[in-house]
Design an enzyme around this catalytic site. Structure first.
Site, PDB file in Angstrom:
ATOM      1  N   HIS A  19       0.838  -1.202   0.000  1.00  0.00           N
ATOM      2  CA  HIS A  19       0.000   0.000   0.000  1.00  0.00           C
ATOM      3  C   HIS A  19       0.875   1.255   0.000  1.00  0.00           C
ATOM      4  CE1 HIS A  19      -3.257   2.658   0.900  1.00  0.00           C
ATOM      5  NE2 HIS A  19      -2.514   3.170   1.862  1.00  0.00           N
ATOM      6  N   GLU A  65      26.283 -21.059 -16.745  1.00  0.00           N
ATOM      7  CA  GLU A  65      25.820 -20.546 -15.452  1.00  0.00           C
ATOM      8  C   GLU A  65      26.622 -21.101 -14.281  1.00  0.00           C
ATOM      9  OE1 GLU A  65      21.544 -21.126 -15.311  1.00  0.00           O
ATOM     10  OE2 GLU A  65      21.689 -23.198 -15.971  1.00  0.00           O
ATOM     11  N   ASP A  75      21.987 -17.725 -12.126  1.00  0.00           N
ATOM     12  CA  ASP A  75      22.778 -18.770 -11.479  1.00  0.00           C
ATOM     13  C   ASP A  75      24.268 -18.462 -11.519  1.00  0.00           C
ATOM     14  OD1 ASP A  75      21.128 -20.753 -10.289  1.00  0.00           O
ATOM     15  OD2 ASP A  75      20.395 -21.221 -12.295  1.00  0.00           O
ATOM     16  N   CYS A 108      20.509 -14.797 -21.244  1.00  0.00           N
ATOM     17  CA  CYS A 108      19.067 -14.931 -21.000  1.00  0.00           C
ATOM     18  C   CYS A 108      18.709 -14.760 -19.532  1.00  0.00           C
ATOM     19  CB  CYS A 108      18.550 -16.273 -21.513  1.00  0.00           C
ATOM     20  SG  CYS A 108      19.255 -17.690 -20.656  1.00  0.00           S
TER      21      CYS A 108
HETATM   22  C1  PEP Z   1      19.670 -18.092 -15.043  1.00  0.00           C
HETATM   23  O1  PEP Z   1      20.113 -18.838 -14.162  1.00  0.00           O
HETATM   24  O2  PEP Z   1      20.087 -16.943 -15.249  1.00  0.00           O
HETATM   25  C2  PEP Z   1      18.583 -18.556 -15.911  1.00  0.00           C
HETATM   26  C3  PEP Z   1      18.222 -17.850 -16.962  1.00  0.00           C
HETATM   27  O3  PEP Z   1      17.944 -19.687 -15.554  1.00  0.00           O
HETATM   28  P1  PEP Z   1      16.946 -19.813 -14.303  1.00  0.00           P
HETATM   29  O4  PEP Z   1      16.696 -18.438 -13.768  1.00  0.00           O
HETATM   30  O5  PEP Z   1      15.713 -20.447 -14.849  1.00  0.00           O
HETATM   31  O6  PEP Z   1      17.699 -20.697 -13.390  1.00  0.00           O
HETATM   32 MG    MG Z   2      19.653 -20.941 -14.168  1.00  0.00          MG
END
Ligand code: PEP
Ligand code: MG
Length: 542
Positions: free
Chosen positions: A186, A399, A423, A470
């Site tokens: 809020h 990662e 990760d 990503c």
């Molecule tokens: C990441 O680890 O950055 C990733 C894109 O995979 P997730 O967040 O699904 O582990």
């Molecule tokens: Mg990941």
């Protein structure tokens, strides 16, 4: 003890910064402990009626005082307060022996419990419980006012503020800091609507003392003790100058709904399809037919361009019920992602074969990649499985820190890599991504992460491997510019951010992006890196 220059991180609300002295809102006076009445049931009922009406009246007054946005909230709260079944429930509590205040708090609690667990109401529960507190306070003649100053300029600091609290904000309230409360609390909604700069969820603010000068810097998601105008983080509005971004901007998806929504954005294909999200509540293993059906639907719906599909990333933060996993003390460092191949190779192969059938059925360009690959031999093994199963480009996610050093072996083995910064940060900084106290380590502007990313982009290029990002870092338009400057070939953003990232990457040339990257590489802290980048990027903004 906090000192000048200390930075307290939280979540910013608004685009303007403000500096003023701290006014700590006193914790509310405690209510009397739950108690029974002395057998005067009827008198207690009358007392409750009087208290409910008085609180209702004060809510109406607060609605008038608070203006448009809050008025709706107060009207909704008044409706709950005056609800006959709630009053009946409270009378039932009185019949059970509780005095009027306790009876109403109990009735409200039962009502709140019915709503808890529903994310839409979760952040409203505090407001509803506050109604009980107000009625009980009235019954016992306790004042609940905030006692805010009427004159001067103050940044008020409190645990969180209920609607009835925010309505008492005086003109002296120029900034707000809350220790708890999230971006949809809020307090956040009201501060946004009243254009009061705020930082919510700022745990370290518990140590701020009355009279301390602070800068509330919402764009920087922080409060700076003794901060001045030169510490203000500026918001950037990019203006697209070119029809296309310097590198493709793809979308991250996890469901058919996401795919459909992503197709309404300007995303060039999908940079990460998290297949495990389809199965987070599946207790039985999906058949190949079922998989082919759902993958085909999703591939058909996805935005035009290549679709990068990740094989199941189960384990740790994403448990998948139908895959039996051993109990582990430390699941983030356990058998997760591609490591499932140890016991579940058959499921990974099923997935790859189903994806091949879906690729053919949809006529789409599909790339497949494995998550959580730590060494080159795993990448080789996955590439073999994938190339045997279908006609797609094959890649791995980067990662884990170890695979960064093995990229030199992967030329000709994989076609592409995609960096999962979420990760990668977790493992690079030994900081559990689920731990709310370690958010600062997971900030993408951390210089060590920037160095690692630059190395990944360079190594990939050297070995003829296409590289993308990503993880969430790619959803920040400013950071996406740095990634393009390092030499990544594409970024993939959460779908709500695709437009903003595209605009940023359409506002500059590749040489400009490289200059931004060159400017940040010497930074010694995340804050320094971010402010250097933002200063440089301001050139491309309006
Ligand atoms: C990441 O680890 O950055 C990733 C894109 O995979 P997730 O967040 O699904 O582990
Ligand atoms: Mg990941």
């Amino acid at each position: 003890m906090l000192a000048t220059g200390d930075v307290l991180t939280g979540l910013g609300v608004g685009l303007e910064a403000v500096s003023a002295e701290v006014f700590r809102v006193k914790p509310p006076q405690p209510l009397p402990i739950p108690a029974n009445h002395a057998g005067d049931e009827e008198a207690q009922g009358a007392k409750l009626r009087e208290a409910v009406d008085a609180v209702g009246q004060s809510l109406q007054e607060l609605a008038v005082k608070a203006g448009e946005t809050s008025a709706e909230i107060f009207e909704a709260l008044e409706m709950i307060l005056q609800d006959e079944s709630l009053f009946e429930a409270a009378l039932g509590e009185i019949a059970d022996g509780f005095e009027a205040g306790t009876a109403f708090v109990n009735a409200i609690e039962t009502f709140a419990e019915m709503l808890s667990g529903d994310p839409t109401f979760e952040e409203r529960l505090a407001d509803i419980r506050d109604l009980g507190r107000r009625v009980a306070a009235h019954v016992h003649g306790i004042a609940l006012g905030l006692d805010l100053p009427e004159e001067g300029r103050y940044v008020i600091v409190g645990e969180d503020f209920a609607p009835a609290d925010t309505a008492q904000f005086t003109k002296a309230v120029v900034g707000v800091i809350t220790i708890h409360g999230g971006p949809t609390s809020h307090t956040a909604i009201i501060c946004r609507s009243k254009s009061i700069p705020a930082v919510v969820s700022c745990t370290a603010a518990k140590d701020l003392l009355d009279g301390t000068e602070v800068l509330v810097d919402p764009v920087g998601d922080r409060v700076v003790v003794g901060g001045t105008d030169s510490d203000i983080t500026k918001a950037i509005t990019f203006v697209a100058k070119n029809p296309e971004p310097i590198i493709p901007v793809r979308a991250n998806i996890g469901s058919l709904e996401d795919a459909v929504a992503a197709a309404t954005t300007a995303a060039e294909g999908v940079g990460l399809f998290r297949t495990e999200l389809l199965y987070l509540s599946s207790t039985t293993r999906p058949s190949k037919e079922k998989q082919v059906e759902s993958y085909t639907e999703i591939l058909k719906a996805a935005p035009e361009g290549p679709i990068v599909v990740r094989t199941i990333d189960a384990g740790s933060d994403k448990p998948v019920p139908f895959l039996q996993m051993p109990h582990e003390e430390n699941p983030a460092l356990g058998v997760r992602g591609y490591r499932l191949v140890q016991d579940h190779e058959d499921f990974i192969v099923d997935q790859l074969e189903s994806l091949e059938a879906a690729r053919v059925a949809s006529g789409r360009e599909v790339w497949v990649m494995a998550p959580m690959v730590a060494v080159a031999t795993e990448a080789e093994a996955f590439a073999k499985l994938a190339r045997e199963a279908g006609q797609y480009k094959v890649g791995i996610m980067v990662e884990t820190p170890s695979i960064v050093y093995d990229l030199r072996h992967l030329g000709g083995v994989v076609d592409f890599i995609s960096v999962g910064t979420n990760d990668l940060s977790q493992y690079l900084f030994a900081s559990d991504r689920m731990n709310p106290n370690l958010g600062a380590m997971l900030n993408p502007w951390q210089p060590a992460l920037i160095q690692a990313l630059a190395q990944i982009a360079a190594e990939s290029k050297k070995n003829g491997i296409y590289s993308g990002v990503c993880g969430e870092a790619g959803s920040d338009p400013a950071f996406a510019a740095v990634l393009a400057g390092m030499g990544f070939d594409s970024v993939s953003a959460s779908r709500s951010q695709v437009g903003a990232v595209r605009t940023a990457l359409s506002s500059m040339s590749q040489a400009d992006a490289e200059a931004v990257y060159q400017a940040v590489i010497g930074a010694r802290s995340a804050d320094e890196a971010k402010s250097i980048a933002l200063a440089k990027l301001a050139q491309f903004a309006s």
